[in-house]
Scaffold this active site. Structure first.
Site, PDB file in Angstrom:
ATOM      1  N   GLU A   1     -49.086   3.813 -19.023  1.00 28.61           N
ATOM      2  CA  GLU A   1     -48.744   2.396 -18.857  1.00 28.61           C
ATOM      3  C   GLU A   1     -47.543   2.077 -19.726  1.00 28.61           C
ATOM      4  O   GLU A   1     -46.934   2.957 -20.328  1.00 28.61           O
ATOM      5  CB  GLU A   1     -49.949   1.518 -19.221  1.00 28.61           C
TER       6      GLU A   1
ATOM      7  N   ASP B   1     -47.575  -5.104 -28.312  1.00 25.15           N
ATOM      8  CA  ASP B   1     -46.725  -4.753 -27.167  1.00 25.15           C
ATOM      9  C   ASP B   1     -45.275  -5.190 -27.379  1.00 25.15           C
ATOM     10  O   ASP B   1     -44.686  -5.894 -26.541  1.00 25.15           O
ATOM     11  CB  ASP B   1     -47.267  -5.403 -25.886  1.00 25.15           C
TER      12      ASP B   1
END
Length: 484
Positions: free
Chosen positions: A186, A17
């Site tokens: 997301e 991420d």
């Protein structure tokens, strides 16, 4: 050797991420850390290719308590941004009911502030951006039933104005994007470029279907139109050696060109392929065509990232590479080295083939573990002058083999080597003592993979005392083996 950046991570190992920002000539990047503390490793670079860890963002109990999070929970998907001399990191702690909070610093190496919490917001993967009027918007992946659109879909991308000083919402969250049609929209990030606001998202789930999508609008809060080429980047349904690519962030270089950092995995072995180092950080070049971003993966690395290290624990503070999944980090031992206790001290595995050595007092009762989570680990323990290899796979735990350990100092060994079966690698354990180096047992590495264990993390190498008495570790060494 010239390397392909599409197959070689710029930050190898369990660093998922990625989020990056640029300040002047310097780039700064943060990653998710989940249950491990200190949380959120932060790095600096001048070229986006070579990164140096300068610290961790969450280093105090008031920011993120050590040892309270279950595996693959804790700290999710931070975003780093800079404005008017201040760095902002916004992040989710899923262990606290999807609590979203911001920490700030004027020096990215820290210290960072105590959390500014947005109570009751919920959701994951927050992003910060500032509109033309100077107001700050927090954009996030919403899981709240109250925000469920008429088509019944969740998650969705939501947005709310926030006061960063007071930690309050200035209006009601609203849905701004439902995704481009793939599962699990997301990881949103917002950018201003020219007359357009761009909304970058991850879709398809963080497994083999992972993809990067984009939409744009004339206003920060929409309405957004999807790029005609969505997804603009994915490796799904290909034989490419890097898979699960997605959860990206864009950053503009000083010369006006753009780049993208994103996560990917390197599965190996027979189907379905097993990735063991976790989700890693990769780099791509971004061009703009008709005011849409186009991803190119033709960047090159002039050399592989330098992952080798030694540590004799001679300084008062541990290097920021050291983390723990279950408690505070240890202190120095009075006789030198580090005094490991029942809480594990760990470093992330950085390569596909590697060797790790831990030098310990022969009188110590200590374990060296290759850990994915508390239900999936292999270990070599030293106790009562005997080295024993043990394995935990789900509910099963067993002793695999043992050997005597001789001398006053024993070096515990573990190597990841080429697989002898269908897994990604073999993990072999042994000792180096006054009788020389010898191997005790080798185990199939697939059982310490995400495909077997699940979750979002990668392997770490951990040291912990066996029992309550601290064990003295005088030094460690990590070496990559072969050419990943």
């Amino acid at each position: 050797m010239i390397r392909d950046a599409a197959t070689t991570p710029v930050i190898p190992g369990f660093f998922p991420d990625p989020s990056a920002c640029r300040v002047g000539e310097d780039y700064f990047l943060v990653n998710s850390s989940f249950e491990y503390a200190p949380g959120i490793p932060i790095r600096r670079s001048r070229d986006l290719l070579t990164w140096t860890q300068i610290g961790n963002v969450l280093t105090r109990e008031a920011q993120f308590p050590a040892g309270v999070s279950e595996a693959s929970r804790g700290i999710y998907a931070p975003t780093i941004r800079h404005r008017d001399g201040t760095f902002f990191v916004v992040v989710t702690n899923v262990e606290r009911g999807d609590e979203q909070f911001v920490v700030t610093a004027t020096d990215p190496a820290g210290p960072w502030s105590d959390p500014i919490v947005f109570p009751g917001l919920g959701g994951i993967d927050p992003d910060l951006a500032w509109g033309d009027d100077g107001r700050c918007v927090l954009t996030y992946c919403a899981l709240d039933e109250a925000l469920r659109p008429e088509d019944g879909s969740l998650p969705v991308i939501a947005q709310v104005h926030v006061d960063l000083d007071r930690g309050v919402l200035l209006d009601e969250p609203r849905v701004i994007w439902r995704g481009s049609g793939l599962a699990h929209p997301e990881g949103p990030h917002l950018y201003r470029r020219g007359e357009w606001w761009y909304l970058l998202t991850a879709e398809g789930g963080t497994e083999r279907g992972h993809a990067v999508c984009v939409a744009r609008s004339r206003a920060i809060d929409g309405p957004f139109e999807a790029a005609p080429a969505n997804p603009i980047f994915s490796r799904r349904s290909t034989g490419f050696p890097v898979q699960n690519t997605g959860h990206a962030d864009l950053v503009e270089r000083p010369d006006g060109s753009w780049a993208m950092v994103y996560l990917g995995v390197r599965p190996r072995g027979f189907t379905p392929g097993f990735h063991v180092a976790g989700r890693e950080t990769f780099l791509a070049r971004v061009a703009w065509v008709d005011d849409w971003p186009v991803v190119h993966t033709d960047d090159v690395l002039l050399e592989r990232p330098n992952t080798a290290f030694t540590d004799d624990f001679a300084t008062a503070d541990l290097h920021p590479r050291w983390v723990s999944p279950d408690g505070p980090l240890p202190d120095r031992h009075p006789a030198g080295g580090v005094a490991v206790g029942p809480h594990e001290i760990a470093v992330r595995v950085r390569d596909l083939r590697w060797r790790f050595e831990a030098r310990v007092d022969a009188s110590a009762a200590v374990a060296l573990r290759v850990r994915l989570d508390e239900h999936h680990w292999y270990a070599i323990t030293l106790q009562a002058e005997t080295a024993e290899v043990r394995a935990r796979i789900g509910p099963l735990e067993a002793s695999i083999g043992s050997a005597p350990a001789t001398g006053d100092v024993v070096t515990l060994l573990v190597e990841a080597v080429d697989a002898t079966h269908d897994g990604p690698d073999d993990l072999r354990f042994g000792v180096l003592d006054e009788d020389g180096e010898r191997w005790i047992a080798a185990l199939d590495g697939r059982y310490l993979s995400t495909e077997v264990a699940g979750g979002f993390t990668g392997r770490v190498l951990g040291l912990r005392a066996v029992g309550s008495t601290p064990a003295r570790v005088t030094g460690v060494r990590y070496l990559p083996l072969g050419d990943d």
